[in-house]
Design an enzyme around this catalytic site. Structure first.
Site, mmCIF file in Angstrom:
data_model
loop_
_atom_site.group_PDB
_atom_site.id
_atom_site.type_symbol
_atom_site.label_atom_id
_atom_site.label_comp_id
_atom_site.label_asym_id
_atom_site.label_seq_id
_atom_site.Cartn_x
_atom_site.Cartn_y
_atom_site.Cartn_z
ATOM 1 N N ASP A 16 -25.558 50.480 72.464
ATOM 2 C CA ASP A 16 -25.684 51.985 71.960
ATOM 3 C C ASP A 16 -26.842 51.880 70.799
ATOM 4 O OD1 ASP A 16 -22.548 53.429 72.574
ATOM 5 O OD2 ASP A 16 -22.838 51.208 72.608
ATOM 6 N N THR A 52 -19.036 54.459 76.648
ATOM 7 C CA THR A 52 -18.942 53.183 75.929
ATOM 8 C C THR A 52 -17.833 52.252 76.321
ATOM 9 O OG1 THR A 52 -20.446 53.727 74.100
ATOM 10 C CG2 THR A 52 -19.049 51.833 73.691
HETATM 11 MG MG MG Z 1 -22.347 57.363 73.541
#
Ligand code: MG
Ligand code: AMP
Ligand code: MG
Length: 310
Positions: A50, A123
């Site tokens: 990320d 995620t």
């Molecule tokens: Mg995200």
């Protein structure tokens, strides 16, 4: 040549190339095996993928378009702007560059644009191995409205000319077109797509009232909208305030460009200006065509709307 192409088209074409590079970062972090997981809040995680994918996207886009406002999901320290030179992508997708820009977007300037970046949507699924659900989202809004966007799927597998290819990039520009996938009509029976990792009693209530033949529980706003675009689901229902503007900007732009709608659970469109609140507090309701959207909206009871709007 590029100076004759309107800014919004150049920005979308660059975003396609940048999303491809960010997707490679997402795959590389996973294959190295050190995810560097940080817990940002309850059921809310961040990994090295990320962080790095966001740095790549923001550095590459702001190098080429310095006056853009870019809002990314991940916080990063002010002075943390050094990136490897091969992250500074300068390519632009050739097919997108040939798009006919709608008249009302031809004069758009960098200062009029807010770009919403979700460097890795899904995620939870990324850390749990549901890799097909993972997407990279770059949404482009003008005057608070999502007008263009990119959904990149780093783990999509295909064969091109007998060769295996990893990853694909879906794009859309309002009133101009969509690409990177094969659009398909909605399924014959009502199939709902919803969260797999962020449910709660209100989310479940909204699913019950839809009277669906099937409920698909998958990760990410990007992946769920892809299911609508590809005819795998009829409606996306999420009666919770957990999604943010970076989750919905790109998916909404592409869905609108292909004739669908994304709104909150009350039937109101979100606004995407730089100063708006980031959470989509009143949920997400999306469908591939107006009939399905109107049906789904008509099923939501008033008390559910009031509970979300509180
Ligand atoms: Mg995200
Ligand atoms: P989901 O459908 O659960 O995969 O969520 C779509 C997007 O919204 C993902 O980026 C999630 O991280 C985010 N999201 C949804 N609900 C929450 C929540 N309760 N807390 C944090 N993020 C959420
Ligand atoms: Mg997300």
């Amino acid at each position: 040549m590029s100076s004759t192409v309107p800014l919004i088209v150049r920005l979308l074409a660059s975003s396609v190339s940048v999303a491809n590079r960010a997707g490679k970062i997402v795959r590389d972090v996973m294959s190295k095996g050190e995810l560097g997981i940080v817990e940002k809040g309850k059921d809310d995680y961040q990994t090295e993928a990320d962080r790095s994918a966001q740095k790549c996207i923001i550095a590459a886009l702001s190098a080429q378009f310095p006056k853009l406002s870019i809002i990314g999901e991940e916080d990063s320290p002010e002075n943390d702007t050094e990136v490897p030179t091969d992250w500074l992508v300068v390519d632009a997708d050739k097919e997108v560059l040939t798009l006919n820009c709608p008249t009302n977007l031809q004069g758009v300037k960098e200062e009029d644009i807010v770009v919403w970046v979700d460097p890795l949507d899904g995620t939870s699924e990324y850390t749990q191995g549901f890799l097909e659900h993972v997407t990279v989202l770059i949404g482009i809004s003008v005057n608070e409205e999502p007008v263009a966007g990119v959904i990149h799927q780093p783990y999509y597998k295909s064969m091109i000319g007998g060769e295996k290819k990893m990853g694909r990039t879906i794009w859309g520009l309002k009133d101009a077109g969509v690409g990177g996938f094969t659009p398909a009509p909605p399924p014959d029976s009502l199939i709902i797509t919803t969260t797999r990792s962020h449910s709660n009693p209100l989310v479940e209530k909204a699913l019950q009232v839809m009277n669906a033949s099937q409920i698909l529980r998958v990760g990410g706003a990007g992946y769920k909208v892809l299911q609508l675009l590809e005819g795998k689901a009829s409606v996306y229902v999420f009666a919770s305030g957990g999604c943010k503007k970076w989750d919905t900007c790109a998916p909404e732009a592409i869905l609108s460009a292909s004739g669908g709608t994304l709104s909150d659970m009350l039937g109101n469109r979100y606004k995407y200006g730089a100063s708006v609140g980031k959470p989509n507090k009143t949920g997400v309701l999306a469908a591939a065509n107006p009939d399905l959207y109107n049906y789904a909206l008509s099923r939501i009871p008033q008390e559910l709307k009031e509970a979300l709007a509180k």
